[in-house]
Design an enzyme around this catalytic site. Structure first.
Site, PDB file in Angstrom:
ATOM      1  N   GLY A   1      -9.843  64.624 -14.521  1.00 29.99           N
ATOM      2  CA  GLY A   1      -9.396  65.643 -13.582  1.00 29.99           C
ATOM      3  C   GLY A   1      -8.457  66.635 -14.246  1.00 29.99           C
TER       4      GLY A   1
ATOM      5  N   GLY B   1      -5.317  66.637 -15.136  1.00 27.17           N
ATOM      6  CA  GLY B   1      -4.507  66.193 -16.264  1.00 27.17           C
ATOM      7  C   GLY B   1      -5.338  66.104 -17.531  1.00 27.17           C
TER       8      GLY B   1
ATOM      9  CG  ASP C   1      -8.404  64.210  -4.723  1.00 30.07           C
ATOM     10  OD1 ASP C   1      -8.823  63.566  -3.745  1.00 30.07           O
ATOM     11  OD2 ASP C   1      -7.503  63.799  -5.466  1.00 30.07           O
TER      12      ASP C   1
END
Lengths: 345, 345, 345, 345
Positions: free
Chosen positions: A106, A108, A131
């Site tokens: 994701g 990061g 998400d």
């Protein structure tokens, strides 16, 4: 060419399809070698790796989870990407003989991919998160599966809610972005959708629930875990602990449901979808998106397009500079929220 | 403002969600009246209509089929849209007191919407087709559901194929465009995907099937109904009749499977997915896309944007001039086919 | 003949199919009239009823919930079935002109059916409960659907558990009987199944979880809500309240998961399936069982077999005296528990 | 003790769960060794075998197909079980060092198990067939999955049928017994169910379809492949060939659908479910039944109960003498057919 692959962060349906797409493309078409690290950076540093060839990825697309495992172990052992951290990765990569990384993760992880490339350690990003809060792509793989599962949960809760004339409240994931709640709520016909981007008051929520009752129906409220009540920060919060200092299972929903019941006098029941959202076989949409993401990433490696991420743009998968994708969270814009608030409320 | 709604052509999962989105938006937000015609143009001419309000669309999003019914009855009774045909529609619309149409359909219906608007009869298009062969939009609603069902069928056929070491051939819809076969094949891990846009020879197909066998696996071949064998027009055709003049159930697959078995010596079984592809509850993706399409169409009616179609562009639904959407079939481009041919073949 | 139908207690997938079976049989074959009371005894006393004919039950078998609604309102207004209570029911039944009742419910409802019949108010029972804890029948409808949903949840949790090397704990329904946990655990391949009938110590549970880890796998623990830890009544209890006096969402699992994590050092995550277990479309098994139950109940009414319940016996649905069915809870016998404990532990 | 396991005949969802149950029980609890033969008797004679231990059966219950493969290769190489055939098996078994067989299969396989035991080669039967036509057990594993898939197909076909006001005809498996058609038809709400045991005339069928139309609905007809029209053997037959001598895909349905359309004037569409019925992940019911069957078979081997079959009797799995189970096909009795014919017709 020899490429290292690893997964980082929470798992997201479609990771296996992404690995399969990348491996079949890179090995069978481009003649690369591929090596996978187990449990993300843990395996990279611990020397826990597996060769990835056609046989290794056979039949994995429909499977949930990820054959390589994933973890939240950070790549920068000492701090946030200083020279020593980067040299440790460079040295390890040299030992494995790998010329570049495919990093599945994701926000990061995509930031890490950018940092590595900037430091001369070539990396390409494959965006995954249930998400859907990543920039640079229309959708991330894993999101469609999470929405499907949540929509199916609404279908189930609605029927039992109607049988008992109850208000049912479903908590889904979404700490900062309400995409799952918005799409699943729309798919399932929720009358009230509560998301982190737009706080509402308990008075407004109760008014919606009562107006649904007045139309002769039972309410279905979907709430993202990061939602906050207007002016009630203390009451509905997500400290993660109950009064005994024990970790709480439910988040916002466990506190919201009693408030609704108290205000409306309608029996209200809470459900937390939790880990059910990220497990199991991916939807066809996510399998296709993930497979195409993997293929595009393998092609980008061959073309030397390091420092990019494979993003969906309309019906094409294109390589996007990582700088465009990271840093900024993609949240639900006001017009999308107003649209559902006015139409279904 | 009073708007008439009708559905035309084959049904496509998501039509109910589109109607619900349009009705809730137009009636509850814009204060319009909505009227639905049963079985498409049949109901329009026969005076068979229903009022569409909040109550009429309650809970219909998850339902398959379409509450209004659909048919292939043409709007132009005498010919192809001449003055008399148009006047008949204009007169009938005046009787119903409607100011404009929302037309839910595929390529043909969108062409009608364009013709009507050009003739001063305001219309807006809502694109639906499981075939995904419409321009002006990234995807049409119904397509994702069809792909999901076909991918699940592959999952099922694969396991029985592996148990018996057989080659399984699945025929899916797609007379002119191979989108369902391409996406379902990729999602399900088919090794061979045959689509109308790119004929292949029986020699090539057999070679693929044999190479899969040599890797120790059983082949899964997915074929769109419109696929043609290179140089074998007579053998694998789709005349729709068997030797007794009776309508044939299977199309291309019924002729392809025996050819594969004959050439490879591998036991080969054919399955036709048929009507199973277009029925049943829509996927969450299709429900969301259809609902947003309905909302956008209602907004466009309010804004007077007649002669447009609600198309998905990335993560936005936008109104597209009908002229851009119709006329040209959206088929699988060469690079998408080459991609899967090289990667999975 | 005129028959009243009502549903009582929590809803259970298959209730619609049972009503449809009873109505089609009684009305179309036997020529009875049928009347349904909304929300169980509430509707009976409030005069809230609907006629039940072919049209009323059209297409309802696949639908979750129940068209009549259900509630926990008790039939005996004053007390537990004394003369006054019974007379009130007798009077009301006379007003409706009904000759007998079909009562769809669990243990409590079947007891009521027995009491009514004994008091000269003819009643027949249709057993439903997702918990499967009723005697007189091999399975109750609703149970198979609950098991299916729980088994699918295990499939999902397992993949995410394996990806992260975590222990996943799933709480399912079953206050007194562990049937759902036992069957879903067996179907999903849970290694540890904890049920109310057989307490285990935290030491034993931890040992199982560790031995699974030693085999290189992640544990899947399924626990029925009524499970109690040996010698730890205070720690793992189900007071239903958290430390602030607020209703708790999770039951036993919220307390069990931290204990497992503490003892084993393995990251452990809890999920509560909750209301998802009883909603949504019933499985084919439950639809068939419920339909046959309805048909048998209609036939029994015609034959005057009041005071009986329609039970599944092998592959036959037979009328069982209510006295045989009620009073005694059907729990998991020791040999069934030992079987799974030894085989999968 | 050392036990050989093999599968014979068409695959049936649940075979993996049965193998897993038997292996975990026999190896982990009883301390046996287990060996699996690939592709049934083929692997037995060809020396193609795999050791079966805990690791080999890890996580296989939810998987469709069967890890051992299956085939229709016969055990009696020369003829029907004469002395030479039996000696060949005895010799081969001695080479493998096995003390007995677990044979997973249908009627034919159970007959073989009986013959072997009678000849002093100990065998135990595990009944599997999607057709459910075996005696000695309430249900065979695989049947529930097939019924589920067929019922879901009906749900899909019904919605598209209603949208287009068409009669939809679905062909399911069942050459001699109509169990799948009967149960799936009841679960899906088919109005007409046609099974091999009870021929009907085209006049009767058309009358049913027309009366459904008169009630304002679209017909859903489910037909087992072995159904025969009264007095029309030549018209609706299953010669398996079309007029060009090519193998036909559809069986009875391909001929029945046009007859219905011709007689009723209602547009009629045919679908053949085919191989989709036997693939894919088994239902929870079938996984539980199969697992318990495997456990019971392992226990029976330990107890020396050779010549028996593990049958479901109510809610217990019991060992049944093979003599009771084989030889006689279990077909749909008249009262079950009359029940649905009168109630839904």
């Amino acid at each position: 060419m020899r490429i290292g692959v690893l997964c980082s962060g929470g798992d997201s349906p479609g990771m296996n399809a992404a690995i399969r797409g990348a491996v079949l493309r890179a090995v069978e078409v481009h003649g690369f070698e591929m090596i996978g690290f187990m449990d993300g950076w843990r395996g990279f540093f611990a020397g826990d790796s597996v060769p990835l060839d056609r046989r290794a990825v056979r039949g994995i697309s429909p499977l949930g989870g990820v054959i390589l495992g994933t973890s939240r172990v950070q790549p920068f052992l000492a701090g946030r990407g200083d020279a020593g951290d980067l040299q440790a990765i460079r040295d390890r990569a040299a030992e494995y003989g790998i010329d570049g990384f495919l990093l599945i993760g994701g926000n990061g992880t995509q930031t890490v991919a950018q940092l590595l490339t900037a430091a001369g350690i070539p990396a390409i990003g494959l965006p995954k998160t249930i998400d859907n809060d990543l920039g640079g792509t229309d959708y991330t793989f894993g999101f469609d599966t999470a929405v499907s599962i949540a929509a199916e949960a609404i279908d189930r809760l609605r029927t039992t809610g109607e049988s008992h004339r109850r208000c049912m409240v479903l908590e889904v994931m979404g700490r900062d972005a309400g995409w799952i709640a918005l799409h699943a709520g729309m798919a399932g016909g929720a009358q009230v959708m509560l998301i982190p981007e737009f706080p509402e008051s308990i008075e407004q929520i109760s008014e919606w629930v009562l107006s649904v009752r007045d139309r002769g129906r039972s309410s279905l409220v979907i709430v993202a875990e990061g939602f906050r009540l207007v002016g009630s920060d203390e009451q509905v919060t997500r400290d993660g602990l109950d009064g005994f200092g024990r970790k709480r299972l439910g988040g916002v929903v466990e506190l919201l449901a009693p408030l609704i019941e108290e205000r409306t006098g309608i029996e209200t029941r809470a459900t937390v979808l939790g880990h059910l959202q990220r497990g199991g076989s991916p939807t066809a949409f996510d399998r296709v998106l993930a497979t195409r993401t993997g293929i595009a990433a393998a092609d980008a490696a061959r073309a030397g397009q390091w420092g990019t991420m494979a993003g969906l743009r309309g019906d094409r998968v294109e390589m996007v500079p990582l700088a465009e994708a990271v840093g900024r969270l993609k949240t639900v814009p006001a017009d999308r929220y107003e649209e559902v608030r006015l139409t279904f409320g």
